[in-house]
Design a protein around this motif. Structure first.
Motif, PDB file in Angstrom:
ATOM      1  N   LYS A  39      -9.205   6.072  -3.664  1.00  0.00           N
ATOM      2  CA  LYS A  39     -10.024   5.890  -2.426  1.00  0.00           C
ATOM      3  C   LYS A  39      -9.203   4.838  -1.455  1.00  0.00           C
ATOM      4  CE  LYS A  39     -14.657   5.848  -0.795  1.00  0.00           C
ATOM      5  NZ  LYS A  39     -15.937   4.696  -0.350  1.00  0.00           N
ATOM      6  N   ASP A  40      -8.988   3.523  -1.104  1.00  0.00           N
ATOM      7  CA  ASP A  40      -8.845   2.492  -0.361  1.00  0.00           C
ATOM      8  C   ASP A  40      -7.836   3.345   0.026  1.00  0.00           C
ATOM      9  OD1 ASP A  40     -10.990   1.329  -1.357  1.00  0.00           O
ATOM     10  OD2 ASP A  40      -9.984  -0.042  -2.056  1.00  0.00           O
ATOM     11  N   LEU A  41      -6.439   3.540  -0.238  1.00  0.00           N
ATOM     12  CA  LEU A  41      -5.458   4.036  -0.631  1.00  0.00           C
ATOM     13  C   LEU A  41      -5.646   5.987   0.409  1.00  0.00           C
ATOM     14  CD1 LEU A  41      -2.903   3.168  -3.511  1.00  0.00           C
ATOM     15  CD2 LEU A  41      -3.128   2.465  -1.449  1.00  0.00           C
ATOM     16  N   ARG A  85     -11.641   3.526  -7.430  1.00  0.00           N
ATOM     17  CA  ARG A  85     -11.720   2.306  -5.685  1.00  0.00           C
ATOM     18  C   ARG A  85     -10.197   2.837  -5.570  1.00  0.00           C
ATOM     19  NH1 ARG A  85     -14.542  -0.709  -8.348  1.00  0.00           N
ATOM     20  NH2 ARG A  85     -13.029  -2.248  -9.117  1.00  0.00           N
ATOM     21  N   LYS A  86      -9.344   2.232  -5.988  1.00  0.00           N
ATOM     22  CA  LYS A  86      -8.451   2.052  -5.351  1.00  0.00           C
ATOM     23  C   LYS A  86      -7.031   2.989  -4.629  1.00  0.00           C
ATOM     24  CE  LYS A  86      -4.658  -1.303  -6.188  1.00  0.00           C
ATOM     25  NZ  LYS A  86      -4.633  -1.833  -4.846  1.00  0.00           N
ATOM     26  N   ASN A 145       0.639  -1.394   0.004  1.00  0.00           N
ATOM     27  CA  ASN A 145       0.000  -0.146  -0.315  1.00  0.00           C
ATOM     28  C   ASN A 145       0.201   1.149   0.213  1.00  0.00           C
ATOM     29  OD1 ASN A 145      -2.367  -1.622  -0.023  1.00  0.00           O
ATOM     30  ND2 ASN A 145      -2.381  -1.651   1.924  1.00  0.00           N
TER      31      ASN A 145
END
Length: 187
Positions: free
Chosen positions: A180-182, A177-178, A143
């Motif tokens: 936002k997750d990070l 999405r990636k 991440n």
């Protein structure tokens, strides 16, 4: 396209000109200095991927210049050269910080230069990697890397999501999405 910048410090112009011609034929940029004083002026103005320096020169010799540079936290790799090197000269040069010591005349210089420059690239890569805490779980490290990767590409591409998605090989919705997750701001 220049593939490396090299400084040759040698008072024997025949030797340095020969090396220069050989290296320039395969796209290295070579600068020559005939003594330590010239070399000091040149390195104040330019950065080199490799410096090749003769031990015996008029005025300040190569060993004392190497020692002076290394005491000043000099970061460019230096290879010492000599036509009549004693074992103690080789040992001293390496202890002072030279990456190698070559016996003149230099035959087949290209493989040697390629070796030195590839070692420099490997050292730089190791230094970049060493900033990562390898005690963290793999997912956390991944991440961190992905956040750095996407922040870099967003900045380089003026936050153009379509372009970054293309570079990363992702669908735009997956990239959103990636990000936002990070916890990365898309703007």
């Amino acid at each position: 396209m220049v593939i490396g910048n090299i400084l040759i410090i040698d008072d024997e112009s025949i030797n340095s000109e020969t090396i220069k011609d050989t290296l320039e034929d395969v796209n290295y940029k070579v600068v020559l200095a005939s003594n330590a004083a010239q070399a000091k002026l040149i390195v104040k103005e330019q950065t080199f991927d490799l410096i090749m320096m003769d031990v015996w020169m008029p005025g300040q010799d190569g060993m004392s210049l190497l020692e002076e540079w290394m005491q000043a936290d000099f970061s460019m790799p230096v290879v010492m050269m000599s036509g009549h090197a004693e074992h103690q000269d080789v040992v001293k040069a390496i202890k002072l910080g030279a990456v190698d010591f070559l016996k003149k005349p230099l035959h087949d210089i290209l493989p040697l230069v390629r070796k030195f420059l590839s070692e420099k690239i490997n050292r730089n890569d190791e230094q970049k990697i060493s900033g990562i805490n390898f005690d963290l779980p793999l997912k956390t490290v991944r991440n961190i890397f992905e956040a750095q990767y996407f922040n870099y590409h967003l900045a380089q591409n003026n936050h153009n999501i379509a372009k970054v998605a293309e570079l990363a090989g992702l669908e735009r919705t997956t990239l959103y999405r990636k990000l936002k997750d990070l916890g990365i701001d898309k703007k």
